[in-house]
Scaffold this motif. Structure first.
Motif, PDB file in Angstrom:
ATOM      1  N   UNK A   1       0.831  -1.202   0.000  1.00  0.00           N
ATOM      2  CA  UNK A   1       0.000   0.000   0.000  1.00  0.00           C
ATOM      3  C   UNK A   1       0.868   1.255   0.000  1.00  0.00           C
ATOM      4  N   UNK A   2       1.858   1.239   0.891  1.00  0.00           N
ATOM      5  CA  UNK A   2       2.735   2.394   1.026  1.00  0.00           C
ATOM      6  C   UNK A   2       3.442   2.693  -0.293  1.00  0.00           C
ATOM      7  N   UNK A   3       3.973   1.645  -0.898  1.00  0.00           N
ATOM      8  CA  UNK A   3       4.719   1.840  -2.143  1.00  0.00           C
ATOM      9  C   UNK A   3       3.819   2.362  -3.258  1.00  0.00           C
ATOM     10  N   UNK A   4       2.575   1.908  -3.266  1.00  0.00           N
ATOM     11  CA  UNK A   4       1.641   2.374  -4.294  1.00  0.00           C
ATOM     12  C   UNK A   4       1.421   3.878  -4.158  1.00  0.00           C
ATOM     13  N   UNK A   5       1.155   4.318  -2.930  1.00  0.00           N
ATOM     14  CA  UNK A   5       0.900   5.747  -2.708  1.00  0.00           C
ATOM     15  C   UNK A   5       2.150   6.560  -3.029  1.00  0.00           C
ATOM     16  N   UNK A   6       3.314   6.037  -2.620  1.00  0.00           N
ATOM     17  CA  UNK A   6       4.564   6.743  -2.905  1.00  0.00           C
ATOM     18  C   UNK A   6       4.818   6.815  -4.411  1.00  0.00           C
ATOM     19  N   UNK A   7       4.457   5.745  -5.117  1.00  0.00           N
ATOM     20  CA  UNK A   7       4.603   5.729  -6.571  1.00  0.00           C
ATOM     21  C   UNK A   7       3.770   6.817  -7.222  1.00  0.00           C
ATOM     22  N   UNK A   8       2.548   6.974  -6.760  1.00  0.00           N
ATOM     23  CA  UNK A   8       1.672   8.010  -7.332  1.00  0.00           C
ATOM     24  C   UNK A   8       2.183   9.389  -6.961  1.00  0.00           C
TER      25      UNK A   8
END
Lengths: 202, 202
Positions: A128-135
């Motif tokens: 989840x964290x990586x997804x948000x950071x990616x965006x």
DNA sequence: TGTCAACTGGACTCGCGGTACACTTAGGAG
DNA sequence: CTCCTAAGTGTACCGCGAGTCCAGTTGACA
């Protein structure tokens, strides 16, 4: 696609819509299996437990969202050379896409899992964290490119501006779900769009 | 406060923090009762089931949030006569309040329940809806007052603008939870503040 | 002394997650 | 034609949590 992959994908489809409708815990393996027309044992053949299902669901969801954003903003860039206008077009396309969903957007798997944190292992949370950071990175990059062509007169936190796209979508989805009003997210995106315009064009 | 009200309130305190930490389903009655130092039977003496607990939790949460908004924007209005500047001050105060929470805001009970919809009865869902509609009305009213003093040059959807305050808070909280970064919500509120300023002052 | 509010304790039912394991069935390789 | 494997089925079992029932307790107050 092999039979195995087909069944797995079917399970994920069923699980995703059920989880968004009523939450992860409230969705039983029994009912997922029944909807996929396999037995409970069959389910466990594909996923060793619910955590593995969650992880696969989130991974797939993130891939889909990434692809959606790629397609959408690539298309927007084809329609206008200027990065600011491409962003404004992209946001409009996103709003339209969300409006065209007859029953409103089904909701975000990430938001759903962040509010049921401790059920999931650290891997799921990190996903989840990586997804948000990616965006954040994606949109921050786009805003930096915009700022080169259209210097900002107001001082703003660029990380937070990048986050704002995800934030407006997530917030809009929460409201949309709570209100049962289908066009809530898209109205919020249109406000974000106005903000971006005012910010870079004054 | 009677002994009954005290215990009830204690249960609600414990339940709220547990639910925000790990979700409603993952919070067992056993553990709530243990933390409140009563038996399982004792719990059921106060709440006939988990649904009733959820409803009471949400009702209390909404009351608290309403009171918080009242205090905050009343205070802001005392600090500045102009409704626009009062709004800007209010948003700054809100951001500061959220920043001062050492571990970040614990999250929103409403968002938590909207993503676990079917677990709850229609009453709980209606409660959520009314809360969001109440905030829409509150902020829409404030923005209309602002627009009288500072005419809008851009055409905007006023309902959506009213919703935007809740939306930014909810979205920020989702990101804050997912990222584990404490100041995420307040940064988002500061962007909303900049937007309001640009919208009414140009 | 009796009553009532606020509990306790224990027994029970159900549904769900998860494990274990023996068995089946369709399709391709030898 | 047979054997093997992938993709399952069926059954039995464990433990946990929600929720029900109900008899009993404890302290305050009339």
């Amino acid at each position: 696609m092999s039979a195995k992959q087909e069944t797995k994908s079917l399970i994920l489809d069923i699980a995703e819509s059920a989880v968004l409708a009523k939450g992860f815990e409230a969705t039983s393996i029994e009912e997922i299996a029944a909807a996929a027309e396999i037995s409970r044992s069959g389910f466990f053949y594909h996923f060793k437990d619910k955590n593995e299902l969650a992880r696969a669901m989130i991974e797939r969801y993130i891939e889909n969202e990434d692809k959606l954003y790629n397609d959408l903003f690539d298309r927007a860039r084809q329609l206008h050379d200027d990065p600011l206008h491409a962003m404004l077009i992209g946001l409009k396309l996103l709003a339209e896409l969300l409006d065209d969903m007859p029953n409103g957007h089904p909701g975000c798997v990430i938001a759903s899992t962040t509010y049921q944190d401790r059920l999931f292992d650290a891997g799921v949370r990190e996903l989840n964290r990586q997804a948000i950071l990616g965006w954040r990175k994606r949109f921050r990059g786009m805003f930096e490119e915009i700022a080169e062509a259209h210097p900002l007169r107001v001082e703003v936190n660029m990380d937070a501006l990048g986050d704002m796209v995800s934030s407006v979508v997530e917030g809009g989805l929460v409201l949309e779900r709570a209100l049962g009003e289908p066009r809530t997210v898209s109205s919020q995106i249109m406000h974000l769009r106005t903000y971006i315009r005012l910010l870079f064009l004054g």
